[in-house]
Design a protein around this motif. Structure first.
Motif: not given
Length: 880
Positions: A452-460, A465-474, A493-495, A527-532
């Protein structure tokens, strides 16, 4: 002769010219392998590249990697100083191919480098290959022109490398240098291969198989190369010596040790010089990479290394701490290649000086404890092994020193018990060690990130924001839907949500979309770039691919921003007040408070603390903009930005600046990926709420900002007014009035204690309970109540003085029914009576065990105060 720095540069420059990316050494604390205590080879930082779990923008690389082997599986500590090639810290030169070139180019590079660049004579070189690797054998013959006799086939695992029980593996090929027939030893594979004549200088690993359970091997689709050349070993060869400790780098350090101690480096104390030089280097690099001495984990290994070096400094006769005086020499020799040494020089110096000062104290304390524990032992007896191990493990007291201290009395040490305690401690350490590292390898997240690649951080720039769900973990497994009432992790994909890192906590807020809503309680970076995003679904269902609106809790984020910016202001204020050695060792930035850990060897005075707070608030009141810039790490550090030692930074970093000094320069400039206030005035106020020690050489500052600080200060003010009301004085006089009351109470307590002691001993009268004679000796025995146990000794001292010659035994019975007993013997009778033996008799009558002290004064206790008279009679019986 080639110097170490020249050899390192020649190696890296050669491979740079062959299209390799020169990659800086990774920190000694691994960031991508939780199973390792320290980086111990050049391939550690590329482990996930080799396994395909990580991709980099280059396919061939070269490094000079810092390595430590002094703990865990790879531990050379005990050999250091006594052999020619063992080190705790060493540099590993290497070149790597990630599916690009393979055996032929690797062998060609190796042969070209050693024979043309390093100009080693071909007749001095021998190579080994794995017995089944006909390809490598043929390539060495073709490229190097070596005869069959100098291409030796090795059938053992020495020439077959594995990353683990399963995974990538492949044959090795090693290059050996022949130091000549004047040195004992035979070529590899011969019965005399363990001699020192033929020395391995380079190992080439041909990673070509994937090994599955059961030993089944399949060819890797993209075979790779991993090589390792010990810099110290090749330097010894190129400088015409058989001894690593004779190369220019070590020679400079050893010469400095000899100058400071006035002990020749080539005499009977040569090993001590070597130990100090090696351990200084290892300690300095570990401290520069964020490790500080402690009693567990990496810090424990560092402390052992430091104390071993410090003990050898004492063996050389150094009267004062020595190792910290050698830091400038090390920085001069290695600081150009490793600038972290220069940046951390003040911290390294302070840490070494503080630790050596403490070690000298613990050495004296250890001797005192040894004397106490061996008090009852005579010739032929043995000190318990667990006691000897405690002295070694807790106080840094070597076993041989314990044995030497007891030898004059004919007392030995239970070495088997010592070894058993050592093994037990190692077993506990292995069981407890789980590894660390913020980029710990996780089976779930590596493949997920690749997909799925890295999550783009928009919070600065935004809190929604809007985003698309790329993964769900339980429950640590991927799922396709999270239903109402369920909790799990959502990746988009972004948050705008900040993921916990750099001490700053994760954001909270809401995620909603078509037919669902969820509360976000935390965000973690994988892993430093996927925001859960940790969520609980409050309504509907969250499905893969669903669009979502994300909203951060504004009030909480605002408070966090203020606290994070205040942390930077306090960091700089601490440096200005305490000195340049102050460096961040950890932090916590949350909505309600901040916590900042930093290196400093002693407590901070009230005046220093007030000055720190004043400096930080001065910047707040100026209400100047907080600016951020993106630049390369090197550019940022060159500009004066402060980096956290050991922190992992990307190619581009955010540089946060705030405030200006009187000279117009920026007040605080730091590398930081956190969120910050827009202006310093948004912080409101900085109020320091606490300061204290958290570890050796590490202090902690706690503070609050903004509305939280205002509420806390108002609450403190109300408490002060209430206190002044109780004292019936104005608030400004409360402190002085309270101090006077406390002193008055202490005076009354002292008077009460003295009155109780006099009353307990008969009010000073001579007729009551006179001393009696036992076996021709005066015995004054008395049971008392209302006297604190700590005062029994002074009662016994006073009674001994009045008695002149004799034995005094006093049992004090406490309110809870327990009892303490003290026995004193006047100086003229200590050869006849032992207070320790007498008090133990009393303790047994009170239901206790043992007792301790000196022949003239000893104490003990027991649970049964009702037997006080029996205890006194037991003392009399023991005298008779």
């Amino acid at each position: 002769m080639s110097g170490v720095n020249e050899i390192r540069s020649t190696f890296l420059d050669y491979f740079k010219g062959q299209g390799h990316e020169v990659v800086p050494s990774s920190p000694l604390v691994p960031r991508n392998d939780p199973t390792l205590m320290f980086a111990n080879s050049g391939m550690v930082q590329f482990k996930n590249v080799f396994t395909g779990q990580e991709k980099r923008p280059y396919v061939r690389a070269t490094t000079a990697q810092k390595c430590v082997r002094a703990g865990g599986k790879h531990n050379d500590l005990d050999n250091v100083g006594y052999t020619a090639r063992h080190h705790t810290f060493f540099e590993m030169l290497g070149n790597f191919s990630f599916g690009d070139y393979f055996k032929e180019q690797a062998i060609n590079h190796a042969w070209t480098l050693v024979t043309r660049e390093f100009c080693l004579p071909k007749e001095k070189l021998t190579v080994t290959v794995y017995s089944e690797d006909d390809e490598a054998h043929g390539l060495w013959k073709k490229i190097a022109g070596l005869p069959e006799s100098r291409i030796i086939r090795i059938s053992t695992s020495d020439n077959f490398w594995r990353m683990g029980d399963t995974g990538p593996c492949g044959p090795c090929s090693e290059i050996f240098y022949d130091h000549g027939d004047h040195i004992p030893g035979g070529p590899p594979g011969s019965p005399d291969e363990d001699g020192d004549r033929f020395i391995e200088i380079w190992n080439l690993v041909f990673m070509q198989y994937e090994e599955a359970a059961g030993g089944i091997r399949t060819n890797l689709p993209r075979p790779s190369i991993d090589t390792g050349m010990g810099l110290e070993r090749i330097a010894a060869v190129l400088q015409g010596t058989h001894d690593n400790y004779s190369i220019d780098l070590f020679a400079a350090l050893i010469r400095a040790v000899a100058d400071l101690t006035n002990v020749p480096s080539d005499g009977p104390m040569a090993a001590s010089h070597r130990v100090i030089a090696d351990h200084l280097r290892c300690s300095a690099f570990l401290i520069a990479d964020g490790v500080l001495p402690s009693n567990e984990g990496r810090g424990y290994v560092l402390r052992r290394i430091m104390r071993r070096g410090m003990r050898h400094a004492q063996l050389l006769g150094a009267k004062d701490p020595l190792l910290h005086k050698l830091v400038p020499v090390l920085t001069r020799e290695m600081g150009r290649a490793y600038p972290e040494l220069v940046r951390a020089e003040a911290l390294i110096t302070e840490t070494l000086k503080l630790e050596e000062t403490r070690f000298r104290t613990t050495l004296a304390r250890g001797l005192s404890i040894l004397d106490q524990e061996s008090q009852g032992l005579g010739s032929g007896d043995k000190l318990r092994g667990d006691v000897a191990f405690t002295l070694y493990d807790t106080y840094g007291f070597p076993l041989d020193l314990t044995q030497d201290a007891l030898r004059a009395r004919g007392v030995g040490v239970d070495v088997e018990g010592f070894d058993a305690a050592m093994q037990q401690q190692k077993a506990k350490a292995r069981a407890a060690w789980a590894g660390t590292g913020e980029a710990a390898t996780e089976k779930l997240w590596f493949p997920l990130r690749e997909r799925i690649g890295a999550t783009e951080f928009l919070g600065y720039d935004t809190e929604s924001a809007e985003g698309v769900v790329t993964a769900l973990v339980r429950d640590n497994a991927e799922v396709e839907v999270l239903k109402a009432g369920e909790s799990g992790l959502v990746v988009l994909n972004q948050t705008p949500f900040y993921g916990e890192s750099g001490g700053q906590v994760g954001d909270t807020g809401t995620i909603s979309g078509p037919g669902f809503s969820a509360e976000v309680s935390d965000v973690q970076k994988k892993l430093g770039e996927v925001f859960a995003h940790a969520v609980k679904v409050t309504s509907g269902e969250i499905k893969l691919g669903a669009p979502a609106e994300l909203t951060v809790d504004h009030a909480r984020r605002t408070a966090i921003r203020a606290n994070h910016s205040a942390t930077h202001l306090l960091h700089e204020a601490l440096r200005l007040v305490l000195g340049d050695h102050v460096a961040q060792k950890g932090s916590l930035v949350s909505a309600d408070r901040l916590r900042f850990d930093f290196s400093h060897p002693k407590p901070i005075s009230e005046e220093e603390l007030a000055r720190v707070e004043e400096l930080a608030n001065a910047i707040v009141l100026r209400n100047e903009p907080v600016t951020t810039r993106l630049m390369s790490v090197d550019e940022a550090i060159a500009s004066g930005a402060r980096a956290l030692f050991g922190e992992k930074y990307g190619d581009e970093v955010r540089v946060v600046s705030m405030g200006t000094n009187e000279d117009g320069k920026a007040y605080s400039v730091e590398l930081c990926g956190g969120t910050h206030a827009a202006r310093t005035g948004d912080i409101g106020i900085v109020s320091v709420t606490g300061e204290g020690a958290v570890a050796a050489g590490v202090r902690r500052l706690e503070a609050m900002t903004g509305a939280g600080a205002r509420r806390q200060l108002n609450a403190d003010s109300r408490r002060l007014r209430d206190l002044a009301g109780l004292l019936k004085v104005p608030a400004g006089e409360a402190e002085a009035r309270l101090a006077a009351l406390i002193e008055e109470r202490r005076k009354l307590e002292r008077e009460l204690t003295e009155a109780r002691k006099k009353l307990a001993m008969g009010g000073g009268g001579e007729a009551q309970d006179p001393a009696r004679e036992v076996a021709g000796t005066k015995l004054l025995a008395r049971a008392v109540t209302g006297v604190e146990m700590k005062d029994l000794k002074s009662l016994v001292d006073e009674a001994k003085t009045k008695l002149g010659s004799g034995v005094v035994a006093i049992v004090g019975v406490a309110e809870d029914g327990k009892a303490g007993v003290v026995v004193g013997v006047t100086p003229d009778l200590t050869e006849l009576y032992d207070a320790v033996a007498l008090v133990r008799s009393a303790s047994e009558a009170l239901g206790g065990k043992g007792g301790g002290g000196r022949r003239d004064m000893a104490q003990a206790g027991g649970p049964d105060g009702a037997q006080a008279q029996a205890a006194l009679e037991a003392v009399a019986a023991a005298m008779g």
